[in-house]
Design a protein around this motif. Sequence first.
Motif, PDB file in Angstrom:
ATOM      1  N   ARG A  49       0.845  -1.188   0.000  1.00 44.79           N
ATOM      2  CA  ARG A  49       0.000   0.000   0.000  1.00 44.79           C
ATOM      3  C   ARG A  49       0.884   1.241   0.000  1.00 44.79           C
ATOM      4  NH1 ARG A  49      -4.852   0.107   4.200  1.00 44.79           N
ATOM      5  NH2 ARG A  49      -5.441   1.746   2.718  1.00 44.79           N
ATOM      6  N   VAL A  50       0.449   2.259  -0.700  1.00 44.11           N
ATOM      7  CA  VAL A  50       1.096   3.567  -0.673  1.00 44.11           C
ATOM      8  C   VAL A  50       0.027   4.591  -0.296  1.00 44.11           C
ATOM      9  CG1 VAL A  50       2.298   5.351  -1.988  1.00 44.11           C
ATOM     10  CG2 VAL A  50       2.782   2.934  -2.439  1.00 44.11           C
ATOM     11  N   ALA A  69      -0.386   8.645   0.005  1.00 40.58           N
ATOM     12  CA  ALA A  69       0.179   9.967  -0.258  1.00 40.58           C
ATOM     13  C   ALA A  69      -0.610  10.989   0.561  1.00 40.58           C
ATOM     14  CB  ALA A  69       0.102  10.296  -1.747  1.00 40.58           C
ATOM     15  N   SER A  87       0.057  15.987  -3.443  1.00 36.59           N
ATOM     16  CA  SER A  87       0.756  15.097  -4.366  1.00 36.59           C
ATOM     17  C   SER A  87       1.011  15.813  -5.686  1.00 36.59           C
ATOM     18  CB  SER A  87      -0.070  13.831  -4.607  1.00 36.59           C
ATOM     19  OG  SER A  87      -0.269  13.133  -3.398  1.00 36.59           O
ATOM     20  N   LEU A 126       1.329   2.707  -9.879  1.00 39.98           N
ATOM     21  CA  LEU A 126      -0.036   2.473  -9.414  1.00 39.98           C
ATOM     22  C   LEU A 126      -0.449   1.014  -9.609  1.00 39.98           C
ATOM     23  CD1 LEU A 126      -1.727   5.706 -10.775  1.00 39.98           C
ATOM     24  CD2 LEU A 126      -1.453   5.102  -8.373  1.00 39.98           C
ATOM     25  N   SER A 160       1.093  -1.357  -6.373  1.00 41.27           N
ATOM     26  CA  SER A 160       0.609  -1.247  -4.994  1.00 41.27           C
ATOM     27  C   SER A 160      -0.787  -0.638  -5.005  1.00 41.27           C
ATOM     28  CB  SER A 160       1.547  -0.357  -4.158  1.00 41.27           C
ATOM     29  OG  SER A 160       2.886  -0.790  -4.223  1.00 41.27           O
ATOM     30  N   HIS A 161      -1.479  -0.795  -3.890  1.00 41.66           N
ATOM     31  CA  HIS A 161      -2.772  -0.131  -3.723  1.00 41.66           C
ATOM     32  C   HIS A 161      -2.503   1.283  -3.223  1.00 41.66           C
ATOM     33  CE1 HIS A 161      -6.378   1.195  -1.556  1.00 41.66           C
ATOM     34  NE2 HIS A 161      -7.041   0.438  -2.410  1.00 41.66           N
ATOM     35  N   TRP A 162      -2.983   2.277  -3.960  1.00 40.08           N
ATOM     36  CA  TRP A 162      -2.686   3.676  -3.638  1.00 40.08           C
ATOM     37  C   TRP A 162      -3.896   4.369  -3.033  1.00 40.08           C
ATOM     38  CZ3 TRP A 162       1.418   7.248  -5.247  1.00 40.08           C
ATOM     39  CH2 TRP A 162       2.579   6.575  -5.662  1.00 40.08           C
ATOM     40  N   THR A 163      -3.630   5.173  -2.008  1.00 40.38           N
ATOM     41  CA  THR A 163      -4.625   6.076  -1.447  1.00 40.38           C
ATOM     42  C   THR A 163      -4.070   7.489  -1.530  1.00 40.38           C
ATOM     43  OG1 THR A 163      -5.464   4.398   0.093  1.00 40.38           O
ATOM     44  CG2 THR A 163      -5.983   6.702   0.583  1.00 40.38           C
ATOM     45  N   TRP A 164      -4.813   8.360  -2.203  1.00 39.05           N
ATOM     46  CA  TRP A 164      -4.421   9.759  -2.355  1.00 39.05           C
ATOM     47  C   TRP A 164      -5.252  10.598  -1.395  1.00 39.05           C
ATOM     48  CZ3 TRP A 164      -0.615  10.647  -6.050  1.00 39.05           C
ATOM     49  CH2 TRP A 164      -0.447   9.675  -7.043  1.00 39.05           C
ATOM     50  N   GLY A 189      -6.154   4.396  -8.121  1.00 42.95           N
ATOM     51  CA  GLY A 189      -6.130   4.441  -6.673  1.00 42.95           C
ATOM     52  C   GLY A 189      -7.407   5.062  -6.135  1.00 42.95           C
TER      53      GLY A 189
END
Length: 223
Positions: A69-70, A72, A76, A98, A101-105, A119
């Motif tokens: 998981r990432v 931010a 960003s 992207l 990993s699973h991205w959350t902004w 994400g």
Amino acid sequence: MLLQFAGHTFEPLLSGALFWRAESMLLVADLHFAKFSSYARRGHMLPPYDTGLTLKRLERDIEQTKAERVVALGDSFHRDEGAETLLDTDRLRLLALLGKSHWTWISGNHDPSPHALGGVCVSGLEHRGLTLTHEPRRGSLGMVAGHLHPAATVYSNGSATRRPCFVHDTKILLLPAYGSGAGSMNILGPTFAGLFDHRTLEVTMLGRNRLYPVSTKRLVAGI
């Protein structure tokens, strides 16, 4: 080197990222993608290489940590429309990340609107008793944030040195700005006034080749 905060253990990285190994989560703050290219559109001609350098750091950190998981932590993109104005090469590199990993902004003051790159776009995230957000709030408990671009200044051998830093007390943990084109602010400056309990303050400074725990007694104001 490890950071203990709010009952959790984190690994600060020399890049300015924070790895939460127990959650396989990489935290980054203030990427400020497309900052220099946004200046160029206003007539300030800066080479638009900052985003590529930031992506190179991300590629390395994700590869080394194997983060699933990432997250931010806001800003960003340097402008709200930054996701649409990325250079094609930078966009392709980001899309490749992207896909790993699973991205959350998390939205920031520079980029409050959701985007469609991929994400999940949210205003904040509650996870394992922590509040992951962009702007720190005084009096909060268990908050991990960015926004202020913290840096520590120390005086040694007749000269002062300022470097980005991780800084936390028992309530708030701030990450340094991750973006290669981002600046920094002294944590003893007025912007940080009243935010931390200096009796419990811990500072980890980013050196050129390693991380340094810094005693608060060595901190100086100014630059």
